[in-house]
Enzyme design. Structure first.
Site, mmCIF file in Angstrom:
data_model
loop_
_atom_site.group_PDB
_atom_site.id
_atom_site.type_symbol
_atom_site.label_atom_id
_atom_site.label_comp_id
_atom_site.label_asym_id
_atom_site.label_seq_id
_atom_site.Cartn_x
_atom_site.Cartn_y
_atom_site.Cartn_z
ATOM 1 C CG HIS A 117 -0.390 0.300 2.517
ATOM 2 N ND1 HIS A 117 -0.121 -0.662 3.461
ATOM 3 C CD2 HIS A 117 -0.024 1.470 3.088
ATOM 4 C CE1 HIS A 117 0.377 -0.101 4.541
ATOM 5 N NE2 HIS A 117 0.443 1.193 4.341
ATOM 6 C CG ASP A 148 0.049 -3.958 2.768
ATOM 7 O OD1 ASP A 148 0.556 -3.582 1.689
ATOM 8 O OD2 ASP A 148 -0.363 -3.167 3.631
ATOM 9 C CB SER A 224 3.226 1.528 6.338
ATOM 10 O OG SER A 224 2.211 0.620 6.624
#
Length: 379
Positions: A117, A148, A224
């Site tokens: 993402h 992810d 992230s």
């Protein structure tokens, strides 16, 4: 930061949590850039042989070693810069969005791992090292929507890399450290916590994320793709999701999830060796792009005959699903007689398929129930 964006004018800073899921992701910082035509093209991001990254060996853990492990990790964690395609705004000027996340140099050849993402939708990628140097990057492969996860390549001169640790050896209460890139702060960041859960699952964007390590480290926007390390300085998780609230809306504090190193290990090895981690590709596997998850509320509002499953909204031309006759509007309620529901969404049913296994989709279409076999492509 040097390089191609030095002449861009920063006009807005938007803190964005990707995809709007309950709980959210450890997301990225998104900025809007206006082009003043001073950008220059980046060099090729192919890693060069010879001057390879130096992989730091693991050392026995002591109280004083933790500080050294953190500082070694800081050198291996990068900021990932993802630019979307430029478009013309309402005033007629060309504008571009830029998202910032984190990444980890994982291999001496210049491979960087991050969350998908962070780089999804980007037309141009670069990374910023802990020294402040910016290098061009290219996407090698990703594992979405099944995990992810994505792998980038950058020029490898003078890099430090992290060793993959054994996430199965983690214990509840064990100290861990989250190290991330420069999201909305200046320079890499460090947060200390403990392992508060193992082998966890969390639903996000119609996919159940599995094999997660839970920690109370203060993971935030822009983290992230950062590193979760043990006291030996080994990578035991990839920072992925921070939980802000429960599905019922109750506030949550001190809960973040990382994809475990052992779950990522075969994906990393395959992508580096083969350029891809084979997964079943049907041409209808992406939530929101190909299908939407059916809930009881949606079924009642739309008059659907079944209150769970996946409603197909688009089928990739030339895909195996298209060849098998799957159509937009088909309501998939089972895969190989296993129900598709909120507990086990369509993506997770596909993820469980063995290589080469046919997916027999139970489909509701115009009052009829069909069983349509689809042979996935392994890509």
């Amino acid at each position: 930061m040097q390089g191609r964006t030095s002449g861009a004018v920063l006009v807005a800073l938007v803190i964005a949590v990707a995809a709007g899921a309950v709980g959210g992701v450890a997301g990225g910082v998104t900025v809007l850039l206006l082009d003043d035509d001073s950008a220059t093209a980046p060099p090729d991001a192919t890693a060069t042989p010879g001057d390879a990254a130096t992989e730091e060996p693991a050392t026995p853990a002591t109280a004083t070693d933790l500080d050294a492990a953190i500082h070694r990790t800081l050198e291996a964690v990068v900021t990932v810069v993802a630019d979307t395609p430029a478009s013309r705004d309402a005033s007629g000027r060309m504008s571009q969005q830029r998202s910032l996340g984190s990444g980890v140099v994982i291999d001496r050849a210049g491979y960087v791992i991050t969350n998908f993402h962070v780089v999804s939708g980007a037309s141009e990628l670069s990374v910023v090292l802990s020294t402040g140097e910016e290098r061009p990057a290219r996407l090698i492969a990703h594992d979405a929507p099944y995990t992810d996860f994505a792998v980038l390549a950058i020029p490898n001169q003078g890099l430090r890399s992290l060793r993959l640790g054994d996430s199965d050896a983690l214990r509840l209460g064990q100290p861990v450290v989250a190290v991330a890139g420069a999201g909305f702060t200046s320079g890499n960041s460090v947060k200390v916590g403990v392992v508060s859960g193992l082998d966890q699952s969390w639903v996000r964007n119609a996919v159940v994320l599995e094999n997660l390590v839970q920690t109370d480290a203060a993971v935030n926007i822009g983290d992230s793709g950062g590193a979760l390390i043990n006291a030996e300085g080994e990578l035991v998780g990839l920072l992925t999701t921070v939980v802000r609230e429960t599905p019922t809306g109750l506030a949550v504090e001190g809960v973040s999830f990382s994809q475990s190193s052992n779950s990522l290990r075969p994906i990393i090895e395959n992508i580096i060796a083969l350029g891809v981690h084979p997964r079943p590709r049907l041409g209808i596997e992406y939530p929101f792009a190909h299908h939407i998850e059916v809930t009881p509320e949606m079924a009642a509002a739309e008059g659907l005959p079944h209150e769970a499953g996946a409603l197909v909204t688009a089928v990739d031309p030339g895909s195996s699903a298209a060849a098998a006759g799957i159509q937009p509007g088909d309501h998939i309620v089972a895969v190989n007689e296993m129900p598709v529901d909120l507990a086990t969404p369509f993506v997770n049913r596909l993820k469980a398929l063995e290589p080469g296994q046919v997916a027999e989709l139970t489909v509701l279409r115009e009052g009829r129930q069909l069983v349509i076999p689809v042979t996935p492509r392994l890509e």
